[in-house]
Design a protein around this motif. Structure first.
Motif, short mmCIF file in Angstrom:
data_model
loop_
_atom_site.label_atom_id
_atom_site.label_comp_id
_atom_site.label_asym_id
_atom_site.label_seq_id
_atom_site.Cartn_x
_atom_site.Cartn_y
_atom_site.Cartn_z
N GLY A 85 -7.80 -3.40 -25.62
CA GLY A 85 -8.44 -4.62 -25.28
C GLY A 85 -9.49 -4.59 -24.13
O GLY A 85 -8.59 -4.37 -22.95
N ALA A 86 -10.47 -4.42 -24.45
CA ALA A 86 -11.50 -4.03 -23.18
C ALA A 86 -12.25 -5.29 -22.96
O ALA A 86 -13.44 -5.32 -22.86
N GLY A 87 -11.71 -6.47 -22.66
CA GLY A 87 -12.54 -7.66 -22.22
C GLY A 87 -12.66 -7.60 -20.70
O GLY A 87 -12.40 -6.53 -20.08
N VAL A 88 -13.04 -8.85 -20.46
CA VAL A 88 -13.44 -8.95 -18.94
C VAL A 88 -12.34 -8.79 -17.93
O VAL A 88 -12.56 -8.17 -16.88
N ASP A 89 -10.84 -9.24 -18.21
CA ASP A 89 -9.84 -9.02 -17.56
C ASP A 89 -9.36 -7.57 -17.44
O ASP A 89 -8.57 -7.36 -16.62
N ALA A 90 -9.76 -6.61 -18.48
CA ALA A 90 -9.34 -5.51 -18.42
C ALA A 90 -10.23 -4.54 -17.47
O ALA A 90 -9.86 -3.34 -16.96
N GLN A 91 -11.37 -5.07 -16.78
CA GLN A 91 -12.24 -4.32 -15.95
C GLN A 91 -11.40 -4.17 -14.57
O GLN A 91 -11.44 -2.74 -14.15
N PRO A 92 -10.76 -4.83 -13.91
CA PRO A 92 -10.19 -4.74 -12.61
C PRO A 92 -8.89 -3.68 -12.74
O PRO A 92 -8.73 -2.86 -12.04
N MET A 93 -8.41 -3.95 -14.13
CA MET A 93 -6.99 -3.05 -14.45
C MET A 93 -7.49 -1.70 -14.47
O MET A 93 -6.95 -0.77 -14.07
N ALA A 94 -8.63 -1.33 -15.28
CA ALA A 94 -9.36 -0.11 -15.50
C ALA A 94 -9.87 0.64 -14.37
O ALA A 94 -9.34 1.83 -13.83
N GLN A 95 -10.22 -0.12 -13.27
CA GLN A 95 -10.93 0.20 -11.92
C GLN A 95 -9.63 0.76 -10.99
O GLN A 95 -9.86 1.63 -10.66
N LEU A 96 -8.54 -0.16 -11.26
CA LEU A 96 -7.42 0.16 -10.28
C LEU A 96 -6.80 1.47 -10.83
O LEU A 96 -6.28 2.41 -9.94
N PHE A 97 -6.68 1.70 -11.93
CA PHE A 97 -6.16 2.78 -12.51
C PHE A 97 -6.92 3.96 -12.19
O PHE A 97 -6.46 5.11 -12.06
N ARG A 98 -8.23 4.05 -12.23
CA ARG A 98 -9.32 5.03 -11.85
C ARG A 98 -8.98 5.42 -10.32
O ARG A 98 -9.11 6.76 -10.22
N THR A 99 -8.85 4.37 -9.53
CA THR A 99 -8.68 4.70 -8.07
C THR A 99 -7.47 5.58 -7.92
O THR A 99 -7.33 6.26 -6.83
N GLN A 100 -6.32 5.45 -8.75
CA GLN A 100 -5.09 6.48 -8.52
C GLN A 100 -5.47 7.80 -9.28
O GLN A 100 -4.65 8.53 -9.19
N GLY A 101 -6.58 7.86 -9.63
CA GLY A 101 -6.96 9.24 -10.35
C GLY A 101 -6.44 9.45 -11.73
O GLY A 101 -6.70 10.39 -12.32
N TRP A 102 -6.02 8.23 -12.30
CA TRP A 102 -5.57 8.35 -13.63
C TRP A 102 -6.67 8.56 -14.68
O TRP A 102 -8.17 7.90 -14.56
N GLN A 103 -6.55 9.19 -15.77
CA GLN A 103 -7.48 8.97 -16.92
C GLN A 103 -7.17 8.00 -17.81
O GLN A 103 -6.34 7.41 -18.22
N VAL A 104 -8.47 7.18 -18.11
CA VAL A 104 -8.26 6.05 -18.68
C VAL A 104 -9.07 5.80 -19.94
O VAL A 104 -10.11 6.47 -19.95
N SER A 105 -8.59 5.53 -20.79
CA SER A 105 -9.06 5.41 -22.22
C SER A 105 -9.08 3.95 -22.64
O SER A 105 -8.11 3.30 -22.36
N LEU A 106 -10.26 3.43 -23.36
CA LEU A 106 -10.11 2.12 -23.94
C LEU A 106 -10.33 1.98 -25.41
O LEU A 106 -10.88 2.86 -26.30
#
Length: 357
Positions: free
Chosen positions: A182-203
């Motif tokens: 689910g890659a809607g508008v509310d997923a954007q800040p979540m993906a961004q926070l995950f990326r700042t942790q250095g995590w690999q993120v798939s949508l």
């Protein structure tokens, strides 16, 4: 993300032949310290350093010693004692009050660049390993990479006796791979926070308007139905997943796709009543799903931090996921021992802050 091991290795690898480098590693601590054994950072001959071995208070002095290691080509150890009034660390006014021991090793062709190239390649292929560094007694530099036995649960870094000497053995694990369905508008800040942790993120989202690369930098998007996701992505390489499609059928398909995978974390956005509807559509009971998971389904998802906006939900979810991935209890750092609201909320059956359309 710049302090993550894989980011440090990528930076070093890009400039490995054009600069001189030193690897700094904490190999022992006593008392309260900002970083623990196994923490690393890099120093180059431009006087720059990358990563952290303290909260920023020791790095300038460590850099001075790193320059000496570059010049001599010999490893050396340092000790900073924040509790000793005569120690440099105490004079800096460092508040932690602990003692930290640091190993500095030159990175050069003669010592095969401390096998950091091999370590980087293992991480890229998502293969865990142990990185062993000999604690220098007379300037010698030696490292080894060891593969863990099958089923071995990698623990924290520790000093061991190896080949008649003292070595630091550090478990190295691939960065967590988090899947957001689910890659809607509310997923954007979540993906961004995950990326700042250095995590690999798939949508994963089949809807054309969602998951656009411009809104999810650094993420891998799969524009497909959850039922088809296993064709595009090796789901056994996923560590955690959050279903947040805002669509009952898509979330049900997501749970069916993920059912049976050894996920360390599985979250579902929305209240408990919605969770039950999604599970019914998926044809899976909560008991069945939880038996198949190392930790129970998080639904509602996230810690109860008192917010309701997408940014707050992202923060709550990231905090909970971080705790689960690191095997930490979700307790407050408060010295009184008070717990975060999740503890109290769990008693009333209201664990999370999220709502869903």
């Amino acid at each position: 993300m710049a302090n993550q091991l894989h980011a440090l290795l990528d930076l070093w690898y890009k400039h490995r032949d054009t600069r001189h480098w030193v690897l700094g590693t904490i190999y022992k601590t006593a008392g309260p310290c900002y970083r623990k054994a196994g923490a690393v950072m890099l120093f180059d001959d431009f006087g720059r350093h990358y990563g952290l071995l303290s909260g920023g208070c020791l790095e300038a002095d460590i850099q001075r010693h790193a320059q000496q290691v570059m010049a001599s080509g010999q490893s050396k150890t340092l000790c900073y004692d924040g509790s000793d009034e005569d120690d440099f660390a105490f004079q800096l006014g460092i508040g932690c009050g602990g003692t930290v021991h640091i190993l500095l090793q030159p990175l050069c062709e003669e010592n095969d660049f401390l096998q950091l190239g091999e370590l980087r390649e293992l991480l890229q292929h998502r293969r865990p390993c142990y990185y062993l560094q000999k604690i220098s007694a007379s300037g010698e530099t030696q490292v080894e990479i060891a593969m863990p036995p099958a089923g071995d649960d990698l623990q924290r870094a520790q000093l061991i006796e190896h080949s008649g000497s003292q070595w630091l053995q550090t478990p190295i694990s691939p960065v967590p791979h988090v899947l957001i369905l689910g890659a809607g508008v509310d997923a954007q800040p979540m993906a961004q926070l995950f990326r700042t942790q250095g995590w690999q993120v798939s949508l994963c989202d089949p809807r054309p308007a969602n998951g656009r690369a411009a809104y999810f930098p650094g993420c891998n998007s799969h524009h497909c139905h959850p039922d088809e996701l296993n064709i595009h992505l090796d789901l056994h390489q996923v560590d955690a997943a959050i279903a947040m499609n805002h669509n009952l059928e898509l979330d049900a398909a997501a749970l069916r796709t993920l059912y049976g995978l050894p996920l360390k974390y599985l979250g579902l956005l929305g209240p408990a009543s919605r969770r039950d509807r999604v599970l019914q559509l998926a044809g899976i009971t909560l008991e069945q799903l939880n038996r198949a998971l190392p930790t129970p389904l998080r639904a509602p998802v996230g810690l109860n931090l008192g917010g309701e906006l997408p940014e707050s939900i992202a923060l709550a979810t990231c905090a909970e996921l971080h705790a689960v991935l690191h095997g930490a209890s979700i307790d407050s750092w408060n010295s009184s021992g008070g717990a975060l609201p999740e503890k109290a909320a769990a008693k009333s059956g209201e664990k999370a802050i999220t709502t869903d359309a």
